[in-house]
Design a protein around this motif. Structure first.
Motif, short mmCIF file in Angstrom:
data_model
loop_
_atom_site.label_atom_id
_atom_site.label_comp_id
_atom_site.label_asym_id
_atom_site.label_seq_id
_atom_site.Cartn_x
_atom_site.Cartn_y
_atom_site.Cartn_z
N LEU A 162 39.84 39.64 30.71
CA LEU A 162 41.13 39.32 31.33
C LEU A 162 42.30 39.90 30.55
CD1 LEU A 162 40.52 35.57 32.33
CD2 LEU A 162 40.56 37.55 33.84
N PHE A 163 42.10 41.09 30.00
CA PHE A 163 43.18 41.71 29.24
C PHE A 163 44.26 42.22 30.19
CE2 PHE A 163 39.99 44.90 30.15
CZ PHE A 163 40.73 45.96 30.65
N PRO A 164 45.51 42.39 29.72
CA PRO A 164 46.57 42.90 30.58
C PRO A 164 46.21 44.30 31.10
CG PRO A 164 47.49 41.96 28.58
CD PRO A 164 46.01 42.00 28.39
N GLY A 165 46.34 44.46 32.40
CA GLY A 165 46.01 45.75 32.99
C GLY A 165 44.60 45.86 33.52
N SER A 166 43.80 44.81 33.34
CA SER A 166 42.43 44.87 33.88
C SER A 166 42.49 44.87 35.40
CB SER A 166 41.61 43.68 33.38
OG SER A 166 42.18 42.47 33.80
N SER A 167 41.46 45.42 36.01
CA SER A 167 41.47 45.62 37.46
C SER A 167 41.37 44.29 38.20
CB SER A 167 40.30 46.53 37.87
OG SER A 167 39.07 45.85 37.67
N HIS A 168 41.71 44.37 39.48
CA HIS A 168 41.61 43.17 40.33
C HIS A 168 40.17 42.69 40.41
CE1 HIS A 168 41.51 40.60 43.83
NE2 HIS A 168 40.75 41.47 44.47
N ALA A 169 39.22 43.61 40.54
CA ALA A 169 37.81 43.21 40.65
C ALA A 169 37.35 42.47 39.41
CB ALA A 169 36.95 44.45 40.88
N THR A 170 37.74 42.96 38.23
CA THR A 170 37.34 42.31 36.98
C THR A 170 37.95 40.92 36.88
OG1 THR A 170 37.20 44.47 35.91
CG2 THR A 170 37.35 42.55 34.47
N LYS A 171 39.25 40.81 37.20
CA LYS A 171 39.90 39.50 37.13
C LYS A 171 39.26 38.52 38.11
CE LYS A 171 44.48 40.96 35.54
NZ LYS A 171 45.91 41.10 35.88
N PHE A 172 39.00 38.99 39.31
CA PHE A 172 38.39 38.11 40.31
C PHE A 172 37.04 37.59 39.82
CE2 PHE A 172 35.55 37.31 43.83
CZ PHE A 172 36.30 36.52 44.68
N SER A 173 36.20 38.49 39.34
CA SER A 173 34.86 38.09 38.89
C SER A 173 34.95 37.13 37.70
CB SER A 173 34.04 39.33 38.50
OG SER A 173 33.91 40.21 39.59
N ALA A 174 35.76 37.50 36.71
CA ALA A 174 35.85 36.68 35.50
C ALA A 174 36.38 35.28 35.81
CB ALA A 174 36.72 37.37 34.47
N LEU A 175 37.46 35.20 36.61
CA LEU A 175 38.04 33.89 36.93
C LEU A 175 37.10 33.05 37.78
CD1 LEU A 175 41.70 35.01 37.68
CD2 LEU A 175 40.95 33.62 35.75
N THR A 176 36.39 33.68 38.73
CA THR A 176 35.45 32.92 39.56
C THR A 176 34.32 32.35 38.72
OG1 THR A 176 35.95 34.38 41.42
CG2 THR A 176 33.99 33.03 41.59
N ILE A 177 33.79 33.16 37.81
CA ILE A 177 32.68 32.69 36.96
C ILE A 177 33.17 31.59 36.03
CG2 ILE A 177 30.99 33.38 35.23
CD1 ILE A 177 31.09 36.20 36.52
N LEU A 178 34.37 31.76 35.44
CA LEU A 178 34.92 30.71 34.57
C LEU A 178 35.16 29.43 35.36
CD1 LEU A 178 37.47 32.78 32.43
CD2 LEU A 178 35.49 31.52 31.56
N GLY A 179 35.59 29.56 36.62
CA GLY A 179 35.77 28.37 37.46
C GLY A 179 34.45 27.65 37.70
N SER A 180 33.37 28.40 37.90
CA SER A 180 32.05 27.78 38.07
C SER A 180 31.63 27.06 36.80
CB SER A 180 31.02 28.85 38.44
OG SER A 180 31.35 29.47 39.65
N ILE A 181 31.89 27.68 35.65
CA ILE A 181 31.52 27.04 34.36
C ILE A 181 32.31 25.74 34.18
CG2 ILE A 181 31.60 27.32 31.86
CD1 ILE A 181 31.13 30.32 32.30
N ALA A 182 33.61 25.78 34.48
CA ALA A 182 34.43 24.58 34.33
C ALA A 182 33.97 23.47 35.27
CB ALA A 182 35.90 24.91 34.60
N GLU A 183 33.48 23.85 36.44
CA GLU A 183 33.02 22.87 37.43
C GLU A 183 31.68 22.27 37.03
OE1 GLU A 183 31.63 23.03 42.08
OE2 GLU A 183 33.16 24.43 41.40
N ILE A 184 30.79 23.10 36.49
CA ILE A 184 29.43 22.64 36.17
C ILE A 184 29.37 21.94 34.82
CG2 ILE A 184 27.06 23.46 35.74
CD1 ILE A 184 27.72 25.72 37.75
#
Length: 1430
Positions: A736-758
């Motif tokens: 999630l560094f500044p300038g990372s692509s939309h695809a990378t941000k989407f994947s990283a945030l979705t996976i982190l959201g799953s971890i926070a939920e589980i």
């Protein structure tokens, strides 16, 4: 898998009057051991669950009582009280069932007294005269007859009174219903009560047979007989009353037949009387008087089709068809019912009635199977495969097996299955395999194209009947052909079900006749080899659907086939590794192993080791394969497991880390979703298996482990889990560094959201293998907040949701300066001219509202101490800080918005350039979303804020409305702001009012020449706007404003206002509480909001503005449809009638937009109709469609074409609206007629709207286009199916085609172009011939043929080509040779003086397409025909 926590059962406690309690106290003994004491103790409890335990002790206590003591008055009083309790308890209360169960075990000495008590209580209940208490009495009657001996005996004792009570109920409820015309909520409740009363009447007659079987009550003077006749008369009226719900009519049909059956003396009389009803005739003197007086009107008067349908249902459901009890009369009745049903199938096209009809046909086939067990030879002859009835059943199946309704398709399959069984019952010991009927079905089905869904279900039934070997004998390539079709998702489930039926049948057949080794190889060659070929070389969709639908079924049937598949694929993985376009052997191997493991056929490190199947190197190769699906399958192999508690090995964890390293930046949204979903499954396995490991660690008994894969050291595995999860989180945060692509941000945030939920923070002493909060620090919170600046809203949503999942202590900002800086940034972004900046501001403010220190930070920032409502007063209950923060933020935004609106009222250009106001409104909506609006504490403050917010919304809308309501809002403001064009600006702003009213549309307007414009006069009539002065920014620099900027500011402002008002409308209370003190929105405000939406939907010209106004208006109409306030509830109907009247009147002064496809008018009507309850009678839809179709059809007396244009545009929107579903289908035929007739109009606007309507109707009839091939059969329909679904189009299309064909050419060389010829041929060309089509169809295709052939003479090339395609479905396969001969004979000779080349070309095109169809049908021509062609 995580088990859902069971909901706590809520049981309402029993209550009785003071007098009953005093009676129990007087009888209760001092020790508290007698029945009175037990009941007293029970009634004094307040917990319903505890009362249940007390009630269960009643019968054991009575069983101990001596028979001589049963006469004690105490017991009689207690039984009386129990009776009162039973009839006062709600039927849904669990206590009712407990009382029933307990009293069913009442000892015999007490039964007579109990019956006496319950009979008295029931008699009191039946004396009820309050109509709104009838439902309670009816429910009690139903409870008494439902497995309750005591209640049933009481009902028998009062049978006459019960019948009279039900008769009274069935008369009074419809009368009350008529008083509430227009109040749908009250009417729905009354109709439901009426339906329950009819059902109870049917139950009463069915279950209380002891009284009915006696002959004393059959005297005409008997009260019971009179009541029965009265009920029969009432049900006959209900059956004919189309204003009642169809469920009521259907149940009335059942009740009529049941009463006739009960009142008749012999079974033959029953069949005769029912036949009179079904055939609509009374010509026999033997018909009893009571039948004529009670339901004779059903035989002598015209009754609607639905009533006849429900009578057929009643006859089939209520009469006993088994054992031939009704004799020859019963057989005749069954055949007569079939004839009536076939006639009704051609007449009834309403979706609900079509479902009823299909269900009734299933009941008919079941009844036929019952009666065939002991029927006469003549009936067997009437029901064999070659009979007329079976032929019509097959016609029904062929025309309904692709019906849009799932229920109809399912019933069609059952009809076909029963039909096959019927033929088997009529066969006399002949073999199914050699039977001509079955052979003919197989042959005709195999000639069908594979895109026909009905082919799969019918073939599946035939496989069960005749076996797969006979079908494979016809075509050995069936497995490959079906697998080829599985690239289409709509066909994949049908194809996989058929394949499953086939390979199971083949397996059983081979297994029964040969040794294991030989048959297994043959079975693999037939079913597995084609599968492997497609997995290696097939396209992505095809292989994906095969994995989802087919492969699991194959492995479930034959798990041992896995080793065979792996063995073949392993040998070629090094040679065929695949590419970016194909999976190759490696991809096929990954797919097979993934499916096998996910369905429990393979376990990691179990008896089948990974080394013997696939190496880690191969998996690694799959994880970075060129083909995206191979990567997904390899990851699925690691993550998915049949058991959610299976231990994740170290090797699996390392491979997953390797995958994440290279795949976070995948550009395909679908692949990203699959990656996140699979990793979530892996995290769930880690969480659930860790709980098992914790239990093992606590018990210290590893030897008792049931899973050999669990190592001896549970703590070691748990430590590996922690390290793995921490490593994953580090990788994701680094991405999630500044300038990372939309695809990378989407994947990283979705996976982190799953971890926070589980892995949430553990509550209490619960143990957690991992806590995401431990990996979070302030820097990482800021990293997530930086994602708010992304231009993609889904990234903002993911970041915000992730922050909300963290514990409050983790994201709690203590620094007041930091909160002030974030708030200032959010406020500045809310007025940015970039639309995505206001979204960022909204999420930032929603995050700040959750910070407890925000209020004090803002007080310091504004030098404004907290008001009394926002501060914490001593001794008062503290108000939730989130609500206080939200109130403060909304008030601040509202104050700024009011100030900016005031400036915009003087200069809209300056507002658009410097402070577009839509951002403020968007942030206010976001702040409201942080609250539970139905559970607010500061109600007084919120009420004033909401009132001010509504008025401010009106002000904002008034400022921007002139732009979005302009006849050309896209170019309202000139691009230049220099002094030379300032005068032009005055002219354009003066024309800001709408110019496309009906008056403008009907009359020709002559514009002045540009050089004749008097700019001075024009400037004098409009306020002077000095744009150069007003466009100064804060830094003093001049700012230019473009037309696009002004338009964006205006339509987005309208959008946000609409969404805000729609959200506020949902605050209307849905309980019937007059002016509740805590309501935030008043009735008058709701009316004003409705009028606002009405005005802007009907007058806005910009699509963005009225589309979003439509979204808010839908929310309002949904609330109004459920609102108990009758004044509000009637508003949608009133609005609908008003707008239809305005459209119809064609008033020149009307402000309705007659261009832009009627702008917001279709949306307005869509919203009003969508709010109508779908389970009701859809009266508004019927009224609207009738009115619109009458306007859409051209008429000679119409003065203006504007109403017709509006009607066509509205119809187009309604036919496209999926929410109306099958309710719109009955109007499709009328819509087609209106579109074709409108296409001939001399007015361009009518032709244009007709074209758009026709396009939407083609999509509604034939489905959304599913391929690039314009002539693909996927979006086509057989002629039989088309004309059976829309029979009204048969005469219409035939007549229109005749008119065009008669004038398509003339003796002179002049030709005339007929626009509707294109539409006619387009529809006819969408039909295709079916091998199932026979000559028995009433809708013969033959009359179309000569007209289509003549249309092929057209001078327009496209018309000739379409005529050639349209001719094909109308010529039967066996008639194609003769038709071709006829066409060839019509070709001119070379000696003819006048040869028209268009005629020759048209006929040759028709010959070409007929030959092409003939060869595609696999119905090869005989040698004579081939020889003749040669």
């Amino acid at each position: 898998m995580v088990l859902k926590k069971k909901k706590d059962i809520q049981v309402a406690a029993l209550n009785v009057g003071h007098q009953e309690l005093e009676t129990l106290r007087s009888f209760a003994d001092a020790e508290g051991e007698n029945l009175a004491a037990l009941l007293l103790h029970c009634l004094q409890l307040t917990d319903g669950l505890v009362q249940i335990h007390c009630i269960k002790q009643i019968v054991p206590l009575l069983e101990k009582i001596d028979r001589n003591q049963a006469c004690d008055p105490m017991f009689q009083s207690c039984l009386d009280i129990l009776g009162h309790i039973y009839f006062s308890v709600d039927p849904k209360n669990p206590l009712k069932k407990v009382l029933t169960s307990s009293l069913n075990g009442l000892p015999e000495p007490f039964f007579a007294d109990a019956v006496r008590s319950f009979t008295c209580c029931l008699q009191e209940e039946l004396k009820t005269n309050n109509l709104y208490s009838y439902r309670r009495v009816i429910d009690n009657l139903a409870s008494c007859m439902e497995n309750f001996n005591l209640g049933r005996t009481s009902v028998i004792n009062l049978f006459k009174d019960v019948l009279q009570f039900l008769q009274k109920v069935l008369v009074e409820i419809p009368e009350e219903n008529r008083k509430f015309t227009g109040n749908h909520i009250a009417q729905t409740e009354l109709m439901h009560d009426l339906l329950i009363a009819i059902r109870v009447s049917v139950m009463l007659v069915q279950k209380v047979q002891e009284i009915i079987q006696g002959g004393l009550w059959k005297s005409p003077s008997s009260p019971v007989w009179q009541s029965m006749c009265g009920l029969l008369s009432i049900f006959s009226k209900f059956l004919r009353n189309d204003d009642l719900l169809q469920n009521i009519q259907s149940t009335s049909g059942l009740a009529i037949i049941l009463l006739i059956k009960t009142m008749c003396d012999t079974t033959e009389m029953i069949a005769d009387l029912v036949n009179h009803l079904i055939l609509h005739s009374v010509g026999n003197s033997r018909v009893p008087e009571w039948f004529i007086s009670s339901c004779g009107s059903l035989c002598t008067e015209d009754i609607p089709g639905p009533a006849l349908l429900f009578l057929c249902q009643g006859a089939l459901a209520m009469l006993n068809w088994k054992n031939g009890d009704m004799g020859q009369s019963g057989e005749k009745l069954l055949l007569d019912i079939a004839g009536v049903l076939f006639t009704l199938s051609l007449q009834l096209k309403e979706s609900s009635l079509e479902m009823f009809l299909s269900r009734i046909l299933v009941i008919w086939t079941n009844s036929a199977l019952d009666i065939l067990e002991s029927s006469s030879l003549s009936l067997k002859g009437s029901l064999n495969g070659n009979s007329e009835i079976v032929g019509k059943l097959l016609e029904y199946v062929y025309s309904h097996w692709e019906h849009p309704l799932d229920a109809v398709r399912h019933q069609t399959k059952t009809i076909f299955k029963n039909l096959l069984q019927m033929h088997q019952c009529t066969m006399e010991r002949s073999d199914c395999v050699s039977d001509p009927f079955f052979l003919g079905l197989i042959e005709s089905l195999m000639r069908l194209e594979w895109h026909v869904k009905g082919k799969y279900t019918c073939l599946s039934c035939l496989v069960d009947c005749v076996g797969i070997e006979n079908i494979l004998a016809v075509n050995k390539m069936i497995p490959s052909q079906i697998l080829e079709v599985m690239g289409d998702q709509s066909l994949a489930p049908y194809a996989s079900d058929l394949l499953e039926t086939m390979f199971k049948s083949h397996r059983n057949h081979l297994k029964s006749r040969s040794l294991y080794t030989s048959w297994f190889d043959e079975w693999h060659e037939t079913w597995v080899s084609p599968l492997l070929l497609i997995l290696r070389e097939g396209n992505l969709e095809q292989t994906a659907y095969i994995m989802d639908y087919y492969l699991p079924k194959l492995l479930k049937c034959s798990p041992e086939s896995l080793s065979y598949m792996v063995k073949i694929l392993q040998t070629s993985t090094n040679i065929n590794t695949g590419s970016c376009n194909s999976r190759g052997s490696l991809g096929a191997l990954m797919a097979c192993l993934r499916t096998a493991r996910a369905h429990g056929h393979l376990q990691y490190a179990s008896h089948v080791t990974w080394g013997s199947l696939v190496s880690s190197a191969k998996i690694k190769q799959g994880l970075v394969h060129q083909h995206c699906q191979v990567r997904i399958d390899a990851l699925g192999l690691l993550c998915e497991s049949h058991r959610s508690t299976e231990i994740v090995s170290l090797e699996e964890m390392q491979l997953v880390q390797f995958f994440i390293l290279y795949n976070l930046n995948n550009q395909s949204p679908g692949v990203r979703q699959q990656i996140c979903s699979l990793l979530k499954k892996l995290f769930c396995r880690i969480q659930e298996s860790s709980q098992v490991l914790y239990k093992l660690e606590q018990s210290k008994s590893q030897q008792e482990s049931v899973d050999d894969s669990i190592e001896k050291d549970p703590s070691g595995i748990l430590q590996k889990y922690q390290d793995f999860m921490a490593s994953i989180c580090n990788s994701l945060f680094e991405a999630l560094f500044p300038g990372s692509s939309h695809a990378t941000k989407f994947s990283a945030l979705t996976i982190l959201g799953s971890i926070a939920e589980i892995f949430p923070d553990p509550e209490g002493k619960a143990q957690a293998v991992f806590q995401l909060s431990q990996e979070i620090n302030f820097a990482r919170v800021e990293t997530i907040m930086e994602c708010f600046s992304s231009t993609f809203e889904e990234v903002k949503i993911l970041a915000f949701d992730l922050l909300m999942k963290f514990p409050k202590t983790t994201v709690h900002f203590q620094d007041s300066l930091k909160l002030q800086a974030l708030f200032r940034a959010a406020v500045d972004l809310s007025t940015s001219t970039k639309p995505y900046d206001c979204v960022t501001a909204s999420y930032l403010l929603r995050f700040l509202i959750g910070q407890e220190g925000l209020l004090s930070a803002l007080a310091v920032l504004f030098n404004n101490p907290l008001g009394p409502s926002l501060s914490q007063a001593g001794g008062e209950e503290p108000v939730a800080f989130v609500e206080r923060n939200a109130l403060m933020v909304v008030k601040y935004l509202l104050e700024n918005l009011e100030r900016e609106i005031s400036q915009a009222e003087s200069s809209l250009l300056q507002a658009a350039a410097l402070f577009p106001m839509y951002g403020r409104v968007h942030c206010i909506i976001g702040a409201f979303q942080q609250l539970s609006l139905n559970n607010l504490t500061l109600v007084t403050e919120w009420r004033s804020v909401v009132a001010k917010l509504i008025l401010t919304s009106y002000r904002l809308s008034a400022v921007v409305a002139p732009v979005v309501q302009s006849s050309s809002p896209e170019g309202l403001i000139p691009m230049d702001t220099d002094s030379e064009t300032a005068s032009r600006l005055q002219m354009i702003l003066n024309e800001i009012q709408p110019r496309d009213t009906n008056d403008y549309f009907n009359q020709v307007k002559m514009t002045k020449k540009l050089n004749s414009l008097d700019l001075e006069d024009l400037a004098a009539g409009a306020p002077m706007i000095t744009t150069s002065m007003e466009m100064k920014g804060k830094d003093g620099q001049s700012c230019d404003v473009t037309a696009q900027a002004v338009l964006v500011c205006c339509w987005r402002s309208m959008k946000e206002v609409a969404l805000l008002l729609g959200m506020l409308c949902q605050l209307v209370p849905l309980q019937a509480v007059p002016e509740a003190p805590d309501e935030l929105v008043t009735v008058e405000q709701v009316k004003n909001i409705g009028n606002y939406f009405k005005q802007h939907l009907l007058q806005s010209r910009h699509r963005g503005a009225f589309e979003l106004a439509y979204t808010g208006f839908v929310k309002l109409t949904q609330v109004l449809s459920r609102c108990p306030n009758e004044c509000l509830h009637r508003l949608p109907e009133q609005w609908l009638r008003d707008v239809l009247e305005e459209i119809k009147s064609s008033n020149p002064s009307s402000k309705l937009c007659a261009t832009r496809r009627s702008a917001g008018i279709p949306f307005y009507i869509q919203a009003l109709l969508a709010s109508e309850p779908k389970k009701g009678r859809m009266d508004l839809l019927k009224i609207t469609m009738k009115e619109l179709i009458s306007l859409a059809v051209p008429s000679s007396d119409s003065q203006s074409s504007v109403p017709q244009v509006h009607a066509l545009n509205i119809l187009r929107a309604l036919f496209r609206d999926t929410r109306l579903g099958e309710n719109i289908i009955p109007y499709v035929a009328d819509g087609i007629q209106a579109a074709i007739l409108g296409f001939t109009s001399p007015v361009w606007a009518v032709r244009n709207s007709s074209t758009l309507l026709f396009s939407s109707l083609i999509t509604r009839i034939f489905g959304v286009k599913r391929g690039k091939d314009e002539h693909s059969k996927k979006n086509r329909m057989t002629g039989r199916e088309f004309f059976s679904r829309f029979p009204a189009l048969y005469p219409f299309l035939l007549k229109q085609l005749e008119l065009v064909a008669n004038t398509v050419e003339s003796d002179s060389n002049e030709w005339k172009l007929y626009p509707n010829l294109y539409l006619l041929l387009l529809i006819l060309g969408r039909l295709y011939p079916s091998p199932m089509d026979g000559t028995s169809s009433a809708l013969s295709m033959a009359p179309f043929i000569p007209f289509i052939r003549r249309c092929g003479h057209s001078a327009v090339y496209r018309s000739r080509e379409m005529a050639a395609r349209a001719l094909v479905p109308f010529v039967m396969i066996d008639q194609i040779p003769n038709t071709i001969r006829s066409l060839l004979c019509e070709l001119p000779n070379c000696t003819d003086l006048c040869i028209r080349q268009n005629h020759v070309h048209g006929m040759l095109l028709q010959v070409f397409h007929l030959l092409q169809s003939y060869s595609d049908s696999k119905h090869r021509a005989n040698s004579d025909f081939q020889q003749e062609l040669t």
